[in-house]
Design an enzyme around this catalytic site. Structure first.
Site, PDB file in Angstrom:
ATOM      1  CE  LYS A  85     -31.672   4.785  14.626  1.00  0.00           C
ATOM      2  NZ  LYS A  85     -32.617   4.108  15.561  1.00  0.00           N
TER       3      LYS A  85
HETATM    4  C1  E4P Z   1     -33.842   1.158  14.643  1.00  0.00           C
HETATM    5  O1  E4P Z   1     -33.136   1.868  13.948  1.00  0.00           O
HETATM    6  C2  E4P Z   1     -35.288   1.385  14.723  1.00  0.00           C
HETATM    7  O2  E4P Z   1     -35.468   2.607  15.340  1.00  0.00           O
HETATM    8  C3  E4P Z   1     -36.057   0.377  15.488  1.00  0.00           C
HETATM    9  O3  E4P Z   1     -35.326  -0.778  15.709  1.00  0.00           O
HETATM   10  C4  E4P Z   1     -37.404   0.107  14.906  1.00  0.00           C
HETATM   11  O4  E4P Z   1     -37.978  -0.940  15.642  1.00  0.00           O
HETATM   12  P1  E4P Z   1     -39.544  -1.200  15.689  1.00  0.00           P
HETATM   13  O5  E4P Z   1     -39.960  -1.724  14.361  1.00  0.00           O
HETATM   14  O6  E4P Z   1     -39.692  -2.216  16.758  1.00  0.00           O
HETATM   15  O7  E4P Z   1     -40.208   0.094  16.030  1.00  0.00           O
END
Ligand code: E4P
Length: 217
Positions: A85
């Protein structure tokens, strides 16, 4: 349709994977920090739990493209199949381009707008992750972002897939799926809310009480 769990909680993932069709696990630095284990321990443990056929995601933390690429390569030494990512910043876009030439699969993360995600897709990302709840929390519409992004990808970058992220309520999940999104990653509490509710428990309790009153044990 693909469900992922956005968690590094081994017990919770194991519990949910028994009844949910899980395609893999997504993490971010906050999720790994919450689990208390460094990536060198957390990623092998997650891989061992989900098995070789599922998809595992972990995020780079560096700011500069060159460092992101090095970090991505280090992460892949911990898990050869890892999808890396990369936050979709200007440096992140450079890193995504370079990782593509190294055959490292990427997901463009921290996506708050369709155009931001399209740039990640054009740079070579295989996945992009719009942050549905965080967009809603800013007064925008996470679902509209997903819908517009899907149109953009279909027209201009069909190799790239949306993995919708950041959910806080089952309603957001439902709206996202109804909008045509086919891959979403869920935090454990939201995944559990898809199946558990006080109303369901109350209905079952009432059936049991009525039965026992009429027929005894
Ligand atoms: C995904 O790429 C993110 O890391 C994640 O879903 C963020 O989620 P949150 O807004 O619940 O922290």
């Amino acid at each position: 349709m693909e469900f992922y769990l956005d968690s590094a909680d081994l017990n919770a993932i194991e519990r949910l994977a028994r009844f949910m069709p899980i395609q893999g696990v997504t993490t971010n630095p906050s999720i790994i920090a919450k689990g208390g284990k460094p990536l060198a321990q957390a990623l092998p443990a997650l891989r061992s739990l989900i098995g070789p056929d599922k998809i595992l995601f972990a995020q780079v933390m560096a700011d500069k493209a060159e460092d992101m690429v090095k970090e991505a390569e280090q992460l892949q030494t911990l898990d050869h199949q890892l999808v890396v990512k990369v936050p979709v910043t200007a440096e992140g876009l450079l890193a995504i381009q370079q990782l593509k030439t190294r055959n490292i699969t990427t997901l463009g993360t921290a996506v708050y707008s369709p155009m931001q995600a399209l740039l990640a897709a054009l740079a070579g990302a295989s996945y992009v992750a719009p942050y549905v709840n965080r967009i809603d929390a800013q007064g925008g519409s996470g679902i509209k972002c997903v819908q517009e992004l899907q149109q953009l990808l279909t027209l201009h970058a069909p190799h790239c897939q949306i993995l919708a992220a950041s959910f806080k309520t089952p309603r957001q999940v439902l709206d996202c799926l109804l909008a045509g999104c086919t891959s979403i990653t869920l935090p454990i509490d939201v995944a559990e809310q898809l199946i558990r509710s006080p109303a369901v428990d109350a209905a079952i309790t009432q059936f049991n009480q009525d039965w026992h009153q009429a027929f005894g044990a």
